[in-house]
Design an enzyme around this catalytic site. Structure first.
Site, PDB file in Angstrom:
ATOM      1  CE  LYS A 245      -4.284  -9.451  -5.521  1.00  0.00           C
ATOM      2  NZ  LYS A 245      -5.376  -9.784  -4.655  1.00  0.00           N
TER       3      LYS A 245
ATOM      4  CE  LYS B  79     -12.660  -5.623  -4.172  1.00  0.00           C
ATOM      5  NZ  LYS B  79     -12.507  -5.705  -2.724  1.00  0.00           N
TER       6      LYS B  79
ATOM      7  CE  LYS C 238      -4.416  -1.365   0.207  1.00  0.00           C
ATOM      8  NZ  LYS C 238      -4.915  -2.231   1.263  1.00  0.00           N
TER       9      LYS C 238
HETATM   10  P1  ADP Z   1      -8.536  -6.768  -4.105  1.00  0.00           P
HETATM   11  O1  ADP Z   1      -7.096  -7.194  -4.221  1.00  0.00           O
HETATM   12  O2  ADP Z   1      -9.192  -6.775  -5.425  1.00  0.00           O
HETATM   13  O3  ADP Z   1      -8.714  -5.462  -3.352  1.00  0.00           O
HETATM   14  P2  ADP Z   1      -9.528  -7.968  -1.706  1.00  0.00           P
HETATM   15  O4  ADP Z   1      -8.258  -7.630  -0.990  1.00  0.00           O
HETATM   16  O5  ADP Z   1     -10.745  -7.194  -1.326  1.00  0.00           O
HETATM   17  O6  ADP Z   1      -9.275  -7.869  -3.268  1.00  0.00           O
HETATM   18  O7  ADP Z   1      -9.796  -9.507  -1.540  1.00  0.00           O
HETATM   19  C1  ADP Z   1     -10.976 -10.123  -1.098  1.00  0.00           C
HETATM   20  C2  ADP Z   1     -10.769 -11.626  -1.128  1.00  0.00           C
HETATM   21  O8  ADP Z   1     -10.578 -12.073  -2.478  1.00  0.00           O
HETATM   22  C3  ADP Z   1      -9.532 -12.077  -0.359  1.00  0.00           C
HETATM   23  O9  ADP Z   1      -9.788 -13.320   0.253  1.00  0.00           O
HETATM   24  C4  ADP Z   1      -8.493 -12.205  -1.429  1.00  0.00           C
HETATM   25  O10 ADP Z   1      -7.463 -13.115  -1.083  1.00  0.00           O
HETATM   26  C5  ADP Z   1      -9.318 -12.729  -2.599  1.00  0.00           C
HETATM   27  N1  ADP Z   1      -8.704 -12.325  -3.869  1.00  0.00           N
HETATM   28  C6  ADP Z   1      -8.559 -11.067  -4.342  1.00  0.00           C
HETATM   29  N2  ADP Z   1      -7.957 -11.058  -5.541  1.00  0.00           N
HETATM   30  C7  ADP Z   1      -7.691 -12.358  -5.838  1.00  0.00           C
HETATM   31  C8  ADP Z   1      -7.074 -13.012  -6.955  1.00  0.00           C
HETATM   32  N3  ADP Z   1      -6.635 -12.335  -8.009  1.00  0.00           N
HETATM   33  N4  ADP Z   1      -6.968 -14.364  -6.917  1.00  0.00           N
HETATM   34  C9  ADP Z   1      -7.433 -15.071  -5.868  1.00  0.00           C
HETATM   35  N5  ADP Z   1      -8.024 -14.516  -4.785  1.00  0.00           N
HETATM   36  C10 ADP Z   1      -8.168 -13.175  -4.767  1.00  0.00           C
END
Ligand code: ADP
Ligand code: TRP
Length: 321
Positions: free
Chosen positions: A189, A192, A110
């Site tokens: 990866k 969002k 971050k």
């Molecule tokens: P982002 O990275 O999009 O902000 P979050 O941190 O809100 O996503 O993640 C919410 C859930 O989705 C978590 O359990 C996270 O590990 C899973 N997750 C997010 N992106 C991925 C991805 N590309 N592949 C697998 N799991 C993911």
């Protein structure tokens, strides 16, 4: 067995969220007592617009319910409806070594992305530990990027138990290898915040464009590709299409001669079909918001009762009773 997971209302949910966390969580709701929540307190570390937070919170509720979270089976609630979790965060923070938090990748990521280093951002994993420990959780289904946070939670629970006597259950992460890191349109990866996400729901035209924008490598379509299984579009196709269909495309890509446009078009069609029922369900729920709010209120009542019980245990153990 208690299963627990959370998701931040920090933007529209995407295929990484769905396959990495939501789908496993939905499948697990039959295997134990599931508690799933919308991590709105956590979203305050990176999102500062109240209207956006409100809207995202409703959207996450609609998305999760539309995808199959069953409020008859799982307790579904908003994190901030259980304020006890913030008190437990304080108790836990007093046994959390600074070094443990300083090592967290998500904090460093971050900062690298330009976020101001606030105390909330730094202490994020302690709030997450409280989320998990306050419900006596055994199993935490998450994607790979959250593994370290669950490990931190275990360390904090062990520390507290050592200091004050057996108080907390030590949780285990549940990470499915095949979907631990779903790739985005650029091959990184899917996230969002990386601008590479393909959302679960949205406008067909916009989403088609995103799928068609998936980055392919610089080799010509005619060339043979021994590493076809590493291709983004193939990896995504494996998630949304029947195994035999995905395998056929992979074989054709490996042999050479498969047009990239054809591959992406097929990917879009399978992806669009994969969520057809959920899309219908989401439209119905969106027209029935009172039901959604009621689900979250009922969930909060149940979650809060459990949280109060565990917090009381922690207060007693530490001499706050
Ligand atoms: P982002 O990275 O999009 O902000 P979050 O941190 O809100 O996503 O993640 C919410 C859930 O989705 C978590 O359990 C996270 O590990 C899973 N997750 C997010 N992106 C991925 C991805 N590309 N592949 C697998 N799991 C993911
Ligand atoms: N940090 C998680 C994420 O960004 C969300 C979250 C908050 C969570 N509290 C949790 C996940 C407790 C699992 C358990 O994805």
């Amino acid at each position: 067995m208690r299963i627990l997971s959370g998701i931040q209302p920090s933007g529209a949910l995407h295929l990484g969220n769905y396959f990495g966390m939501m789908k496993p969580a939905i499948e697990l709701q039959d295997r134990g007592e599931a508690f799933y929540f919308i991590a709105d307190y956590h979203s305050m570390t990176s999102l500062f617009d109240p209207a956006e937070r409100r809207q995202n919170t409703l959207d996450v509720a609609l998305d999760f319910l539309a995808c199959g979270l069953d409020p008859q089976k799982a307790v579904f609630f908003k994190q901030s409806d259980v304020p006890e979790v913030t008190e437990l965060t304080w108790l836990l923070s007093t046994v959390t070594p600074m070094g443990l938090l300083e090592r967290c990748h998500s904090y460093k990521d971050k900062l690298a992305k330009g976020f101001a280093p606030s105390h909330g951002l730094f202490a994020y994993p302690v709030l997450m530990a409280a989320d998990i420990l306050i419900y006596d959780s055994n199993l935490v289904p998450v994607g790979q990027d959250q593994k370290q946070h669950v490990e931190v939670t275990r360390d904090i629970a062990i520390k507290f138990n050592e200091q004050y006597g057996q108080t907390f259950v030590i949780p285990e992460p549940e990470i499915r290898e095949s979907v631990a890191k779903v790739p985005g349109t650029d091959g990184e990866k899917m996230s969002k915040s990386y601008g590479n996400a393909i959302e679960i729901f949205g406008e067909e035209k916009v989403l088609r464009k995103k799928v068609m924008s998936i980055v392919m490598d610089s080799r010509s379509p005619a060339e043979a590709k021994p590493d076809a299984d590493k291709n983004n579009a193939i990896q995504l196709l494996k998630l949304v299409a029947p195994t035999a269909v995905a395998q056929d495309f992979e074989d054709r890509l490996r042999a050479g001669g498969l047009g990239y446009g054809d591959l992406k078009k097929a990917l879009f069609e399978h992806y669009w079909n994969c969520f057809a029922d959920a899309r219908k369900q989401r439209a119905e729920l969106a027209a029935n918001r009172d039901f959604v709010h009621q689900v979250l209120r009922d969930g909060a009542t149940k979650a809060r009762a459990k949280a109060q019980e565990v917090l009381k245990r922690a207060r007693r153990a530490s001499g706050l009773d």
